[in-house]
Design a protein around this motif. Structure first.
Motif, PDB file in Angstrom:
ATOM      1  N   GLY A  47      48.644  28.287  42.684  1.00 32.76           N
ATOM      2  CA  GLY A  47      48.861  27.785  41.333  1.00 32.76           C
ATOM      3  C   GLY A  47      47.650  27.041  40.815  1.00 32.76           C
ATOM      4  O   GLY A  47      47.539  26.765  39.617  1.00 32.76           O
ATOM      5  N   ARG A  48      46.730  26.715  41.711  1.00 29.94           N
ATOM      6  CA  ARG A  48      45.532  25.968  41.331  1.00 29.94           C
ATOM      7  C   ARG A  48      44.462  26.899  40.758  1.00 29.94           C
ATOM      8  O   ARG A  48      44.527  28.119  40.934  1.00 29.94           O
ATOM      9  CB  ARG A  48      44.987  25.228  42.562  1.00 29.94           C
ATOM     10  N   PRO A  49      43.426  26.346  40.120  1.00 31.96           N
ATOM     11  CA  PRO A  49      42.313  27.177  39.666  1.00 31.96           C
ATOM     12  C   PRO A  49      41.527  27.718  40.855  1.00 31.96           C
ATOM     13  O   PRO A  49      41.435  27.062  41.899  1.00 31.96           O
ATOM     14  CB  PRO A  49      41.446  26.200  38.850  1.00 31.96           C
ATOM     15  N   PHE A  50      40.942  28.899  40.703  1.00 31.34           N
ATOM     16  CA  PHE A  50      40.201  29.497  41.813  1.00 31.34           C
ATOM     17  C   PHE A  50      39.022  28.633  42.246  1.00 31.34           C
ATOM     18  O   PHE A  50      38.650  28.614  43.417  1.00 31.34           O
ATOM     19  CB  PHE A  50      39.719  30.914  41.464  1.00 31.34           C
ATOM     20  N   ILE A  51      38.462  27.872  41.320  1.00 36.40           N
ATOM     21  CA  ILE A  51      37.304  27.050  41.652  1.00 36.40           C
ATOM     22  C   ILE A  51      37.677  25.971  42.669  1.00 36.40           C
ATOM     23  O   ILE A  51      36.822  25.479  43.419  1.00 36.40           O
ATOM     24  CB  ILE A  51      36.697  26.429  40.367  1.00 36.40           C
ATOM     25  N   SER A  52      38.962  25.616  42.737  1.00 31.42           N
ATOM     26  CA  SER A  52      39.392  24.528  43.614  1.00 31.42           C
ATOM     27  C   SER A  52      39.642  24.975  45.048  1.00 31.42           C
ATOM     28  O   SER A  52      39.883  24.142  45.927  1.00 31.42           O
ATOM     29  CB  SER A  52      40.672  23.876  43.070  1.00 31.42           C
ATOM     30  N   ILE A  53      39.599  26.281  45.320  1.00 33.07           N
ATOM     31  CA  ILE A  53      39.938  26.745  46.667  1.00 33.07           C
ATOM     32  C   ILE A  53      38.724  27.289  47.412  1.00 33.07           C
ATOM     33  O   ILE A  53      38.866  27.958  48.443  1.00 33.07           O
ATOM     34  CB  ILE A  53      41.060  27.800  46.637  1.00 33.07           C
ATOM     35  N   ASP A  97      50.500  32.216  49.589  1.00 34.39           N
ATOM     36  CA  ASP A  97      50.392  30.921  48.927  1.00 34.39           C
ATOM     37  C   ASP A  97      49.540  29.992  49.785  1.00 34.39           C
ATOM     38  O   ASP A  97      49.370  30.212  50.992  1.00 34.39           O
ATOM     39  CB  ASP A  97      51.798  30.340  48.749  1.00 34.39           C
ATOM     40  N   LEU A  98      49.002  28.930  49.165  1.00 34.45           N
ATOM     41  CA  LEU A  98      48.160  27.984  49.900  1.00 34.45           C
ATOM     42  C   LEU A  98      48.919  26.717  50.285  1.00 34.45           C
ATOM     43  O   LEU A  98      49.252  26.498  51.442  1.00 34.45           O
ATOM     44  CB  LEU A  98      46.918  27.632  49.084  1.00 34.45           C
ATOM     45  N   ASP A  99      49.168  25.842  49.321  1.00 32.97           N
ATOM     46  CA  ASP A  99      49.753  24.535  49.622  1.00 32.97           C
ATOM     47  C   ASP A  99      51.154  24.684  50.202  1.00 32.97           C
ATOM     48  O   ASP A  99      52.008  25.368  49.635  1.00 32.97           O
ATOM     49  CB  ASP A  99      49.793  23.663  48.368  1.00 32.97           C
ATOM     50  N   SER A 132      45.045  33.248  41.104  1.00 33.44           N
ATOM     51  CA  SER A 132      45.082  31.811  40.838  1.00 33.44           C
ATOM     52  C   SER A 132      45.899  31.508  39.587  1.00 33.44           C
ATOM     53  O   SER A 132      46.317  32.410  38.858  1.00 33.44           O
ATOM     54  CB  SER A 132      43.661  31.253  40.681  1.00 33.44           C
ATOM     55  N   LEU A 133      46.142  30.215  39.379  1.00 31.33           N
ATOM     56  CA  LEU A 133      46.840  29.742  38.187  1.00 31.33           C
ATOM     57  C   LEU A 133      48.199  30.423  38.017  1.00 31.33           C
ATOM     58  O   LEU A 133      48.600  30.818  36.931  1.00 31.33           O
ATOM     59  CB  LEU A 133      45.957  29.936  36.949  1.00 31.33           C
ATOM     60  N   ASN A 134      48.892  30.587  39.166  1.00 32.39           N
ATOM     61  CA  ASN A 134      50.215  31.240  39.174  1.00 32.39           C
ATOM     62  C   ASN A 134      50.179  32.660  38.641  1.00 32.39           C
ATOM     63  O   ASN A 134      51.146  33.127  38.022  1.00 32.39           O
ATOM     64  CB  ASN A 134      51.245  30.424  38.384  1.00 32.39           C
ATOM     65  N   HIS A 178      53.267  35.378  36.464  1.00 29.47           N
ATOM     66  CA  HIS A 178      53.598  34.731  37.737  1.00 29.47           C
ATOM     67  C   HIS A 178      52.741  35.396  38.810  1.00 29.47           C
ATOM     68  O   HIS A 178      52.015  36.369  38.547  1.00 29.47           O
ATOM     69  CB  HIS A 178      55.093  34.856  38.045  1.00 29.47           C
ATOM     70  N   LYS A 179      52.812  34.890  40.017  1.00 31.89           N
ATOM     71  CA  LYS A 179      51.946  35.409  41.083  1.00 31.89           C
ATOM     72  C   LYS A 179      52.202  36.896  41.361  1.00 31.89           C
ATOM     73  O   LYS A 179      51.296  37.618  41.787  1.00 31.89           O
ATOM     74  CB  LYS A 179      52.127  34.594  42.360  1.00 31.89           C
ATOM     75  N   GLY A 180      53.420  37.346  41.126  1.00 33.06           N
ATOM     76  CA  GLY A 180      53.728  38.754  41.331  1.00 33.06           C
ATOM     77  C   GLY A 180      52.965  39.668  40.396  1.00 33.06           C
ATOM     78  O   GLY A 180      52.588  40.791  40.772  1.00 33.06           O
TER      79      GLY A 180
END
Length: 273
Positions: A43-49, A8-10, A68-70, A196-198
């Motif tokens: 959970g954010r869009p890939f463009i934002s990271i 995870d990032l944040d 991305s996006l969960n 979900h991320k999984g």
């Protein structure tokens, strides 16, 4: 043996200043040099990271990946090539959006490359600064997005109790049609059921012919739960949300402001090789 690590990032990889510290960058390089995939899962869009990918040396790099996006989208970092996407049903997103307008929340609608925000407030703008840009809207429905895949919807309020009260009042059809999660002590999130991320991690493991038992997930919050339960090894940072402490195999003694991910890579991956 660990072959892929999803972080995870944040509040996990990123410090409060929204950057990755030098020690953690060094450890990411070391695991990458050993042929282990390090994957940002957000959970954010890939463009934002993209700035984070630059910091850790994975920007526009072939054979490296982002969830991305969960988990609703998986991309190869080279040219941000989409490998997998799971949008919501548009009518469901519309229903969630309209319900959100009845509450004291900032409603955010995520497409692949844009985040639209209704009832945007100064506190949320400040929180998002350095994380991602949003486009403020005033529409009372989502007809302007009728031909655009909607990946996620969320409600923002800094009271977790308030968000939980909304959760408790949801109609059964919404609860049955969505994967629900929380993040950053301010977001109540809606994804398509089963997303979900999984799911993103499982897709990547299959894509790369990696056994899921050889995966590791690192996270801090409820929207990480899917990948923490899916991965072969689940590790929480010290600032892990109390509600999921019993869902991880280990809890790191360091927070996101103390190079937690770097220490995890060193202690659980690099010294185990």
């Amino acid at each position: 043996m660990i072959s892929i690590i999803a972080s995870d990032l944040d509040e996990t990889l990123l410090n409060t200043n929204k950057h990755v510290d030098a020690y953690t960058i060094e450890q990411i390089k070391k695991v990458s040099d050993h042929g282990i995939q390090f994957v940002c899962a957000t959970g954010r869009p890939f463009i934002s990271i993209q700035n984070t990918l630059k910091e850790i040396g994975l920007y526009d790099k072939e054979n490296t990946y982002t969830i991305s996006l969960n988990g609703a989208c998986v991309t190869e970092n080279k040219n941000n090539r989409i490998l997998y996407m799971q949008p919501m049903d548009h009518s469901l997103a519309e229903q969630i959006y309209k319900i959100g307008l009845q509450y004291d929340v900032c409603v955010q609608v995520y497409t692949i490359d844009t985040v639209y925000a209704y009832h945007l407030n100064d506190d949320e703008l400040d929180f998002l600064k350095g994380r991602m840009q949003v486009k403020e809207i005033h529409e009372t429905d989502l007809s302007f997005l009728k031909d655009v895949p909607i990946m996620k919807v969320l409600y923002e309020n800094t009271s977790f109790d308030y968000l939980q009260s909304i959760d408790a009042s949801l109609l059964t059809n919404i609860r049955q049609a969505c994967d629900l999660s929380y993040s950053s002590a301010r977001y109540f999130e809606f994804n398509k059921k089963g997303v979900h991320k999984g799911i993103g991690l499982k897709f990547l493991c299959d894509h790369l012919h990696i056994d899921i038992k050889d995966s590791m997930a690192i996270g801090d919050n409820i929207n990480d739960l899917g990948m923490l339960k899916t991965a072969g090894i689940a590790i929480g940072v010290k600032n892990l949300h109390p509600l999921i402490k019993d869902q991880v195999d280990h809890i790191c003694p360091y927070t996101h402001n103390e190079n937690a991910v770097g220490h995890i890579l060193h202690d659980y991956v690099l010294t185990k090789k």
